[in-house]
Write a protein that holds these residues in place. Structure first.
Motif, PDB file in Angstrom:
ATOM      1  N   MET A  13       0.798  -1.229   0.000  1.00 44.66           N
ATOM      2  CA  MET A  13       0.000   0.000   0.000  1.00 44.66           C
ATOM      3  C   MET A  13       0.832   1.282   0.000  1.00 44.66           C
ATOM      4  O   MET A  13       0.474   2.247  -0.679  1.00 44.66           O
ATOM      5  CB  MET A  13      -0.973   0.007   1.180  1.00 44.66           C
ATOM      6  N   SER A  16       1.430   2.159  -3.532  1.00 45.89           N
ATOM      7  CA  SER A  16       0.293   1.978  -4.438  1.00 45.89           C
ATOM      8  C   SER A  16       0.001   3.187  -5.310  1.00 45.89           C
ATOM      9  O   SER A  16      -0.651   3.058  -6.346  1.00 45.89           O
ATOM     10  CB  SER A  16      -0.959   1.622  -3.634  1.00 45.89           C
ATOM     11  N   LEU A  19       0.469   3.148  -9.038  1.00 47.17           N
ATOM     12  CA  LEU A  19      -0.504   2.483  -9.909  1.00 47.17           C
ATOM     13  C   LEU A  19      -1.546   3.453 -10.448  1.00 47.17           C
ATOM     14  O   LEU A  19      -2.189   3.170 -11.462  1.00 47.17           O
ATOM     15  CB  LEU A  19      -1.217   1.358  -9.144  1.00 47.17           C
ATOM     16  N   HIS A  29      -3.973   6.256  -2.776  1.00 57.73           N
ATOM     17  CA  HIS A  29      -3.917   5.307  -1.665  1.00 57.73           C
ATOM     18  C   HIS A  29      -5.315   4.813  -1.305  1.00 57.73           C
ATOM     19  O   HIS A  29      -5.524   3.619  -1.055  1.00 57.73           O
ATOM     20  CB  HIS A  29      -3.291   5.971  -0.436  1.00 57.73           C
ATOM     21  N   TYR A  32      -6.641   2.364  -3.948  1.00 60.71           N
ATOM     22  CA  TYR A  32      -5.993   1.058  -3.809  1.00 60.71           C
ATOM     23  C   TYR A  32      -6.589   0.291  -2.637  1.00 60.71           C
ATOM     24  O   TYR A  32      -6.907  -0.901  -2.750  1.00 60.71           O
ATOM     25  CB  TYR A  32      -4.495   1.237  -3.608  1.00 60.71           C
TER      26      TYR A  32
END
Length: 368
Positions: A13, A16, A19, A29, A32
């Protein structure tokens, strides 16, 4: 399957946001976390859960109270505007995500999962500390501070103060490890008094648990001496950054709905700006307890305090988790960690997993 995925879900995390670069770090965050939680929940229909023998009355009443307040505000605003008040609902949805993680933790998390997760998380956070040190030397090509055009020591959370707080509350999993050195260096490089203070207080809490009273006295004395010397040369370092003015204004507004509160999410809509001639808008009170009083009243704040007290009755089940949650509670006095998904995740697992351990003990004592 769920228990095997949880360690990877938690440990990744902090990274993240890579992504979802199309949004800011904090929303990345959150996206995710909620997406991962959805996957874990869906997979739970394929896994047999552990038997739940533990009760948590404070958490149940907290969800009921915040839910009823949200329902009341939702229908009141909808009937007046004929529009869905999303900003009122979303904070309660986030609470439901916490409740879902709590339930999944009781059903699929045990001592083995916790050990494995903290092992992976330790590596992940240690790398972030090294990454933050690179940022100090302006060697990071990916992140700058949110709202800033220059290089700052922000880790993967976008803010120096939040990074310091995030690393500080996770220090207990590094005690006795060489990883503690880059962690402390990274916290000091942020120059955040809140992060440094929380890290120090949590360490003192650990030493008190170990009954190292003389060492605690020595640390407190040295700390006070250093603070006095530093204050003389850098008096602004110990400022509250306009928090006192915000808290005063929040207190004035609390008195209008002191018992039941104004509703979740309403502090950000309360037009708290122009503090000390600063034009920025304060969406958070930088004190979770004060903001909770504003939004869910003295009743809601009382339930939160009840939940915290009940939690620490079981702190001996896992001292590391308890110290992490202690750090989260201390950080909540001067920041808004419950409103930042990365830090909130740490608070959620440290809270939920102590109850997972207690449930494991109860199952061992009274097998079906």
């Amino acid at each position: 399957m769920v228990s095997k995925l949880i360690p990877f879900f938690i440990a990744f995390m902090p990274w993240s946001a890579f992504l979802f670069k199309q949004v800011d770090i904090w929303h990345a965050h959150g996206h995710y976390f909620q997406s991962g939680l959805l996957i874990l929940y869906a997979l739970s229909f394929f896994d047999k859960p552990k038997e739940i023998k533990i009760l948590n009355k404070p958490l149940g009443i907290f969800i009921l109270w915040t839910g009823l307040i949200t329902c009341y505000l939702w229908i009141s605003i909808f009937t007046k505007t004929n529009n869905y008040p999303i900003k009122i609902f979303m904070p309660f949805f986030n609470i439901l995500c916490f409740a879902l993680l709590y339930k999944l933790s009781l059903e699929y998390v045990d001592s083995k999962v916790i050990v494995k997760t903290l092992k992976y998380l330790k590596i992940s956070i240690g790398i972030i500390a090294l990454y933050a040190i690179l940022q100090y030397f302006k060697l990071d090509q990916f992140y700058v501070g949110i709202g800033s055009s220059g290089d700052q020591v922000v880790g993967t959370i976008g803010n120096q103060s939040h990074l310091a707080g995030f690393l500080a509350i996770l220090l207990p999993i590094f005690y006795g490890s060489w990883w503690l050195i880059p962690m402390i260096i990274a916290i000091l490089l942020t120059k955040s008094i809140s992060g440094i203070a929380v890290g120090l207080l949590v360490w003192i809490g650990f030493l008190l648990y170990k009954r190292k009273f003389l060492l605690v006295g020595f640390i407190v004395t040295i700390t006070l001496f250093i603070c006095e010397l530093y204050f003389k040369s850098n008096p602004g370092f110990f400022s509250f950054s306009h928090r006192l003015s915000v808290w005063h204004k929040a207190w004035d507004m609390i008195q209008n709905n002191a018992i039941t509160g104004s509703g979740l999410g309403t502090f950000g809509l309360a037009n708290v700006n122009g503090i000390d001639n600063i034009t920025s808008h304060w969406r958070h009170a930088h004190n979770e307890y004060l903001q909770s009083w504003f939004e869910i009243g003295i009743v809601g704040l009382g339930i939160i305090i009840w939940a915290i007290v009940e939690y620490f009755k079981n702190f001996r089940l896992d001292i590391k988790l308890s110290l992490i949650f202690l750090g989260f509670c201390l950080l909540s006095l001067v920041s808004f960690p419950s409103h930042l998904w990365l830090i909130a995740m740490v608070g959620m697992i440290s809270y939920s997993w102590l109850y997972s351990l207690k449930n494991e003990v109860l199952n061992a004592q009274n097998p079906s």
